[in-house]
Design an enzyme around this catalytic site. Sequence first.
Site, PDB file in Angstrom:
ATOM      1  N   GLY A  65      11.791  24.009  12.187  1.00 42.59           N
ATOM      2  CA  GLY A  65      10.440  24.375  11.774  1.00 42.59           C
ATOM      3  C   GLY A  65      10.248  25.854  11.514  1.00 42.59           C
ATOM      4  O   GLY A  65       9.221  26.256  10.986  1.00 42.59           O
ATOM      5  N   CYS A  80      -0.716  -3.000  -4.122  1.00 42.39           N
ATOM      6  CA  CYS A  80      -0.078  -2.603  -5.382  1.00 42.39           C
ATOM      7  C   CYS A  80      -0.238  -3.715  -6.407  1.00 42.39           C
ATOM      8  O   CYS A  80       0.059  -4.878  -6.132  1.00 42.39           O
ATOM      9  CB  CYS A  80       1.388  -2.286  -5.144  1.00 42.39           C
ATOM     10  N   CYS A 128       3.614  -5.044  -7.222  1.00 42.06           N
ATOM     11  CA  CYS A 128       4.465  -5.724  -6.245  1.00 42.06           C
ATOM     12  C   CYS A 128       3.670  -6.315  -5.086  1.00 42.06           C
ATOM     13  O   CYS A 128       4.217  -7.032  -4.265  1.00 42.06           O
ATOM     14  CB  CYS A 128       5.543  -4.776  -5.728  1.00 42.06           C
ATOM     15  N   CYS A 154       2.309   1.357  -6.469  1.00 41.74           N
ATOM     16  CA  CYS A 154       3.127   2.175  -5.566  1.00 41.74           C
ATOM     17  C   CYS A 154       3.506   3.475  -6.260  1.00 41.74           C
ATOM     18  O   CYS A 154       3.965   3.462  -7.398  1.00 41.74           O
ATOM     19  CB  CYS A 154       4.435   1.468  -5.225  1.00 41.74           C
ATOM     20  N   CYS A 201       8.737  -0.044  -5.206  1.00 40.46           N
ATOM     21  CA  CYS A 201       7.990  -1.057  -5.948  1.00 40.46           C
ATOM     22  C   CYS A 201       8.962  -2.044  -6.610  1.00 40.46           C
ATOM     23  O   CYS A 201       8.765  -3.256  -6.564  1.00 40.46           O
ATOM     24  CB  CYS A 201       7.123  -0.373  -6.995  1.00 40.46           C
TER      25      CYS A 201
END
Lengths: 282, 357
Positions: free
Chosen positions: A30, A239, A242, A263, A269
Amino acid sequence: MMQGYNFAYLDERSKRMIRRAILKAVAVPGHQVPFGSREMPLAYGWGTGGIQVTAAILGQHDVLKVIDQGSDDTTNAVNIRQFFARTAGVQTTERTREATVIQTRHRIPEAPLGEHQVLVYQVPQPEPLYKLEARRSETLKLHACEEYGLVNVKLYEDLAHWGRVETTYDYPVLVNRRYVMSPSPIPSFDNPKMHRMPALQLFGAGREKRIYAVPPYTEVKSLDFEDHPFQVEHSGHACALCGCTTSYLDEVLQAGGERLWTCSDTDWCREQQEAKEAANAR
Amino acid sequence: MYIAVKGGEAAIEASRSLLAAARRGDPAVRELEVAQIREQLGLMVDRVMAEASLYDPELAALALKQARGDAVEAIFLLRAYRTTLPLVAATEPVDTARMQVRRRVSAIFKDLPGGQLLGPTYDYTQRLLDFTLLDGSRSSPLPPTSATEAPSNMPHALDALRAEGLVEASAPSEGDPPPPDITREPPVYPLPRSARLQMLARADEGWVLGMAYATQRGYAHSHPFGGDIRYGTVAVEIVPDELGFPVAVGEIDVTECQMINQFEGSASVPPQFTCGYGLVYGHGERKAMAMSLVDRALRADEFGEDITAPVQQQEFVLPQGDSIEASGFVQHLKLPHYVTFESELQLIRKLREEFDQ
């Protein structure tokens, strides 16, 4: 492969310099490590940091996937994928599960990543405090002293004002209980995927000349309060292609004013659609 | 002791001859034609037109030739010419939704009515030098371009969100006063947005870019999205008094940018997206985008935002952005200052004497 250029464009010394920065970044999760960012033949802000990190870690046998907003076929993703196909001659793929290196802008793939994979983020703004303190000389001190009062006050003010945190992407995280880090502008929807991810996550900011990292299985916590825990908001749609109800969706505007939700992760997807077709065929 | 520089007339003549020779360069190299500049250095021509606020590619190319490619000098030449022209009429606002679009990108929706049109752009060229261009005589055949008819009716990407009330309106409200002409009326701060946009449109690209970049790096932080960036041809119309309806008098190329930013709302305004706006002559995406970022930053007072950075202050951003005014005043330091300097010199000598005692 391109004549007259080194493997993956950058010269070996530059790549070594970047690898050193990456090692330091991995050692201090980080923490933003300054590095001698090179001029790249793509515009700053278009992924030069990610490209340099990718160039530094790429091997001949790697399989590279590049996504932008989750999609393999947006112009920026296509351009960067072509760049490495030309300069490194590596195999490229659009399939998340086949890739060993995935360079991304603004998304974490929906498919879970494994230990054999590296996720390289393109980072426009590595400094999580810049909206609160524009001077880098000051933010450096704040990180060193672990003084994150500014962020907490900002979150508190949002809650007091709106009852919710008014940050929907680039939602700050605490890495390994030490550094507050910008996850790059991924939607906060993706933040939980960073937590204890088996894949190495590398972040490259070319213009701002910083590299940082989240090693595999590292704790990544989205900042919040005990009585206001961090929450992911879903669009509430499925979606249209899908039927997935758990993925992050794009809103596509259509002529006539209708909206289509699909998606944003195009490979996910495709996988879902194929699975559905296979199930139907059975 | 000072000796004043004299013999100005002969020196000026000699300097002009030297400049003419420098402009021409090696006489063995064929002289550059204005038409070549106009056709092959088009982006530079566009910048000169934009910052001179005179739409004339031919004269902008001429100015560039005369100025040896120095943009600010060329802008100066063209502006100085512009000031001699009479104002014949004020046009109707150009309708960019009816633009013959050659390029339009929107970064906020994956796909949208009218689609994305990449058009001619350096964005995806991977910035590798094309050494074949070194030899101009060896003209390689141009790659075929897809001959799609440029769409002439492409709604703005923000229209749908505007219809939902999520983005602030773009048209001025009824009864809005006509914009002042900043080339004829002296500025009185605070300037209305219409005047600010005019000043930004002809402000130095580098200055506006730097100011815009500062907002992205945290000085007067904003969350911008490229809502609609388009380049193409628009019709210019006037309404002759004797006709009373608009008549097209010509076409110009413009680049327009609408940038959208978050706005948390206030007691009287619900939370919505606010806009920054940029419009420049010719193809100038960098300038139009930077302009829209700075425009939005300059609206801080309108939205009750804290003013914490120079880019939010009109009087800092606008007058200093004029490259012609700036260039003249900075370079005036080349002029003699004997009298003023002599007086300072006398003073400092006196002070030194006192100091030494």
